[in-house]
Structures are given as structure tokens and as C-alpha cells.
Design a protein around this motif. Structure first.
Motif, PDB file in Angstrom:
ATOM      1  N   GLU A 278     -76.558 -54.409 -42.471  1.00 36.37           N
ATOM      2  CA  GLU A 278     -75.374 -53.603 -42.158  1.00 36.37           C
ATOM      3  C   GLU A 278     -74.463 -54.389 -41.222  1.00 36.37           C
ATOM      4  OE1 GLU A 278     -74.245 -49.337 -39.965  1.00 36.37           O
ATOM      5  OE2 GLU A 278     -76.305 -49.778 -40.593  1.00 36.37           O
ATOM      6  N   LEU A 279     -73.180 -54.406 -41.518  1.00 37.06           N
ATOM      7  CA  LEU A 279     -72.189 -55.063 -40.673  1.00 37.06           C
ATOM      8  C   LEU A 279     -71.146 -54.041 -40.239  1.00 37.06           C
ATOM      9  CD1 LEU A 279     -71.560 -58.402 -42.649  1.00 37.06           C
ATOM     10  CD2 LEU A 279     -73.186 -57.981 -40.794  1.00 37.06           C
ATOM     11  N   ALA A 280     -70.632 -54.245 -39.034  1.00 33.46           N
ATOM     12  CA  ALA A 280     -69.652 -53.294 -38.503  1.00 33.46           C
ATOM     13  C   ALA A 280     -68.449 -54.019 -37.905  1.00 33.46           C
ATOM     14  CB  ALA A 280     -70.308 -52.393 -37.470  1.00 33.46           C
TER      15      ALA A 280
ATOM     16  N   GLN B 227     -65.315 -51.928 -35.870  1.00 34.13           N
ATOM     17  CA  GLN B 227     -65.888 -50.604 -35.623  1.00 34.13           C
ATOM     18  C   GLN B 227     -66.128 -49.788 -36.886  1.00 34.13           C
ATOM     19  OE1 GLN B 227     -66.817 -50.085 -32.464  1.00 34.13           O
ATOM     20  NE2 GLN B 227     -65.936 -52.118 -32.078  1.00 34.13           N
ATOM     21  N   GLN B 228     -66.128 -50.426 -38.062  1.00 33.18           N
ATOM     22  CA  GLN B 228     -66.394 -49.728 -39.310  1.00 33.18           C
ATOM     23  C   GLN B 228     -67.645 -50.309 -39.946  1.00 33.18           C
ATOM     24  OE1 GLN B 228     -63.136 -49.758 -42.065  1.00 33.18           O
ATOM     25  NE2 GLN B 228     -64.078 -48.293 -43.472  1.00 33.18           N
ATOM     26  N   SER B 229     -68.591 -49.437 -40.300  1.00 31.97           N
ATOM     27  CA  SER B 229     -69.889 -49.884 -40.790  1.00 31.97           C
ATOM     28  C   SER B 229     -69.892 -50.030 -42.310  1.00 31.97           C
ATOM     29  CB  SER B 229     -70.973 -48.883 -40.379  1.00 31.97           C
ATOM     30  OG  SER B 229     -72.231 -49.275 -40.856  1.00 31.97           O
TER      31      SER B 229
ATOM     32  N   GLN C 118     -72.605 -51.297 -45.678  1.00 29.94           N
ATOM     33  CA  GLN C 118     -73.955 -51.620 -46.127  1.00 29.94           C
ATOM     34  C   GLN C 118     -73.888 -52.730 -47.172  1.00 29.94           C
ATOM     35  OE1 GLN C 118     -76.751 -50.272 -44.880  1.00 29.94           O
ATOM     36  NE2 GLN C 118     -75.569 -48.913 -43.510  1.00 29.94           N
TER      37      GLN C 118
ATOM     38  N   GLN D 107     -71.804 -54.868 -51.911  1.00 35.24           N
ATOM     39  CA  GLN D 107     -71.419 -53.899 -50.880  1.00 35.24           C
ATOM     40  C   GLN D 107     -71.471 -52.539 -51.548  1.00 35.24           C
ATOM     41  OE1 GLN D 107     -67.594 -54.447 -48.957  1.00 35.24           O
ATOM     42  NE2 GLN D 107     -67.513 -52.297 -48.352  1.00 35.24           N
TER      43      GLN D 107
END
Length: 352
Positions: free
Chosen positions: A50-52, A55-57, A59, A77
Motif C-alpha cells: 500500500e502506498l499513500a 495523503q491518499q492510499s 493498493q 493497482q
């Protein structure tokens, strides 16, 4: 040792492996996934992370399949494929057992030739037309082939929607058709959509045949509608590798408790009751077999690399499955009182 590098959100997603066979996936300076390959027996490796950024996550999943020529990879993704390709790394190769090496090598080569040879498609299609024309008439054979192609085209369109490469459609005499994919799926939702879109397109084709029958009063269109629905109905049975088996398995294997499995099983039991109520005993038998098969594989659901359905996906997939199933049964029941042997044949088969 670096194996693969992909740009993602302005940084490099780097796949590397150390001397202890620990595979590591890094995004910039951050390690996002690790896999120990020392006891690797499966030909597939999956990194989920998971990357953010900002500030948005998000998968992600990096899937790799080991082959004799190298390693195929796909970066996903959710249901969207961002990148794919192939690389070679000796440490990642899985050697088959020496005794089976020649056999499986020849089998793989033969299957690859089968998938890639356009001549085979033409030969199989011609054989299918000839076979159905021998059983019925050439006109009916052509209409029935159109129904089969519509079913397989539904699978192909779903694969293309998810960015999955396809090899095309193959018609198999007296069996049906086959839509061949060139990539692997990544989520249970993809499995549901790809599986059920075949019967969906088949239902649309059956309805179109009913409309043509109403307009022309040609019985061959009505016959194609009911026999097409019969073939699609059998594809919807909850038995692997049929389409219905994939749908029911994706729904039940996405549930996290025995309560969820019980609800799914209850739905199949309800379908069995309806089959018994209308005298569709053969359909009832297959429903029972499918229920047993799903239950016996329940404990292995966590071993799959496929991302499970969320609660909304489970409910939506269940309703979708029931509606398509009911649609094909309705097409056959539309001719339950017909004097034609062909038009009543599907219900006679299911009532055995």
C-alpha cells in the motif's frame, strides 16, 4: 542485487534479492514488501503493498510468474494493470522434476502452438459447424455457432476491459467454445466479471433469437434460444472449471467466516429447492456436487494470490449470478408447453 525497476508516482519501485534468497520490494527509500524464496515451490510470486502519496492510499500488487523463458510480471493497482513485461534472473527459475521435464516441455510447446495457430481456429470452427449441421441443419448450426461465439465474446470483452491480453476464441466441436487469456487475473472481482460475462452475452443472444422468432416465426431461432440458454445454464453450474464455479468460489472464498460460507451455501440450497420444485432434477444433482466442492476447498482460500471481494462485491456478484441464471431458465420455460421436440428438449434433459 537489483532485478527490476519501475517508475511509480515519481519514484522507482525496485525489486531486489539478497544472497539469502530474500526478495525485497522498495519504493524510494521505503521497503514495502518482502518474500522469502528459499522454499519456493509455486511458479508464482506476489508482492502486495500500500502506498499513500499526497495523503491518499492506493493498493498495489506485483505478480510474477516463472516460466522457462524468464519471469513474466504485472503491476496492478486494484483492477487496473499499470505495467507488465518479462525479465530473466537465474536465481528465480524453478526447475521441473527431471523425470517430467521432457513431457511437460513438449506439452507446453504443444499447447502454445495450439493457442497461437490461427489455422487451428478455422479448422475447429469448421468442424463445429459441420458437426451441428450433421445433427440438425446448416441454418440451425450457424445460428447456434453465433450463440456460442456471443458467449465467448463476453469473456473476451471482460478480459480486454481489465487490460488482460487474449489469444482469441476457439470453438470445440460438440463441447462449446473457449476464450483463451494470455495473462493472469489479479482479483476475485476480475474472476467474477470475466466468468459471468459469457453467460450474460449468451442471455442477450438468446433474447435476440426470441425476438427474431417473434418477428419471423422461424422455429430455428426459437431452437437456438432454448439450446443456447441450456448451454449457458450448464456453464453457470457451481462446478469448477465452469463459469458458475468461478463465480461461486470467488464469492464464498472472499468471506471471512463460516457464517459467510453458510449464507453462500444457503443460496445454493435455495437454488436446489427451486430446481426440485420445478422438476429440474439433473440441475439439482449438479448443485449438490458444486456445494460439496466449494466446501471442501474452503480451508485453502487463504493460499490464493487473488484479492478478495469486499462485502458489496459479494452481494452484487450473488444478485448478478442469480439474475443471469433465472434469465436463462425463463427462456427455456417460455417454450415449456410447445409441441416441438427441439423446443422442449432442454427442460426434458433437466427433468431427468
Amino acid at each position: 542485487m537489483q532485478i527490476l525497476s519501475i517508475e511509480l508516482f515519481g519514484r522507482q519501485l525496485v525489486l531486489s534479492m539478497d544472497d539469502n534468497a530474500i526478495q525485497q520490494l522498495s519504493w524510494g527509500e521505503h521497503i514495502v514488501s518482502q518474500v522469502d524464496l528459499k522454499n519456493l515451490q509455486s511458479p508464482e510470486v506476489v508482492h502486495r503493498f500500500e502506498l499513500a502519496p499526497e495523503q491518499q492510499s492506493f493498493q498495489f500488487s506485483l505478480n510474477m510468474q516463472l516460466t522457462n523463458k524468464g519471469v513474466n510480471y504485472q503491476l496492478w493497482q486494484d483492477d487496473t494493470r499499470l505495467d507488465s513485461g518479462q525479465f530473466f534472473h537465474q536465481a528465480l527459475q524453478v526447475e521441473p522434476a527431471k523425470a517430467n521435464r521432457n513431457f511437460w516441455g513438449l506439452a507446453a510447446l504443444g499447447f502454445k502452438l495450439f493457442k497461437s495457430a490461427k489455422l487451428i481456429k478455422v479448422v475447429l470452427a469448421g468442424a463445429s459447424v459441420a458437426g451441428y449441421a450433421w445433427l440438425f441443419t446448416i441454418e440451425f448450426a450457424l445460428v447456434l455457432i453465433a450463440c456460442l461465439v456471443a458467449h465467448e465474446y463476453g469473456h473476451v470483452k471482460a478480459m480486454q476491459y481489465f487490460g488482460i491480453k487474449t489469444k482469441g476464441i476457439y470453438l470445440v466441436p460438440f463441447v462449446g467454445g473457449l476464450a483463451v487469456a494470455d495473462d493472469k487475473i489479479n482479483t476475485r472481482w476480475q474472476d467474477v466479471v470475466i466468468s459471468i460475462m459469457g453467460p450474460c452475452f449468451g442471455l442477450i443472444m438468446s433474447v435476440l433469437c426470441l425476438i427474431l422468432y417473434a418477428v419471423t416465426e422461424q422455429e430455428l431461432f426459437a431452437g437456438a434460444a432454448v439450446l443456447g440458454s441450456l448451454l449457458n445454464l450448464f456453464n453457470l453450474l457451481p462446478i469448477l472449471p465452469l463459469d458458475g464455479g468461478h463465480v461461486i468460489k470467488s464469492i464464498s472464498f472472499s468471506m471471512r467466516s463460516w457464517v459467510g460460507l453458510s449464507v453462500c451455501t444457503a443460496g445454493i440450497v435455495l437454488g436446489g429447492f427451486i430446481s426440485y420444485l420445478f422438476g429440474l432434477y439433473l440441475l439439482l444433482f449438479f448443485l449438490v456436487i458444486g456445494t460439496i466442492e466449494i466446501a471442501t476447498q474452503w480451508n485453502q482460500r487463504h493460499l490464493s494470490h487473488l484479492i478478495p471481494l469486499d462485502r458489496y462485491g459479494q452481494i452484487f456478484s450473488s444478485v448478478w449470478y442469480v439474475l443471469v441464471l433465472s434469465g436463462h431458465i425463463a427462456v427455456m420455460f417460455a417454450f415449456a408447453d410447445s409441441d416441438s421436440v427441439i423446443l422442449t428438449l432442454p427442460l426434458q434433459i433437466l427433468s431427468q
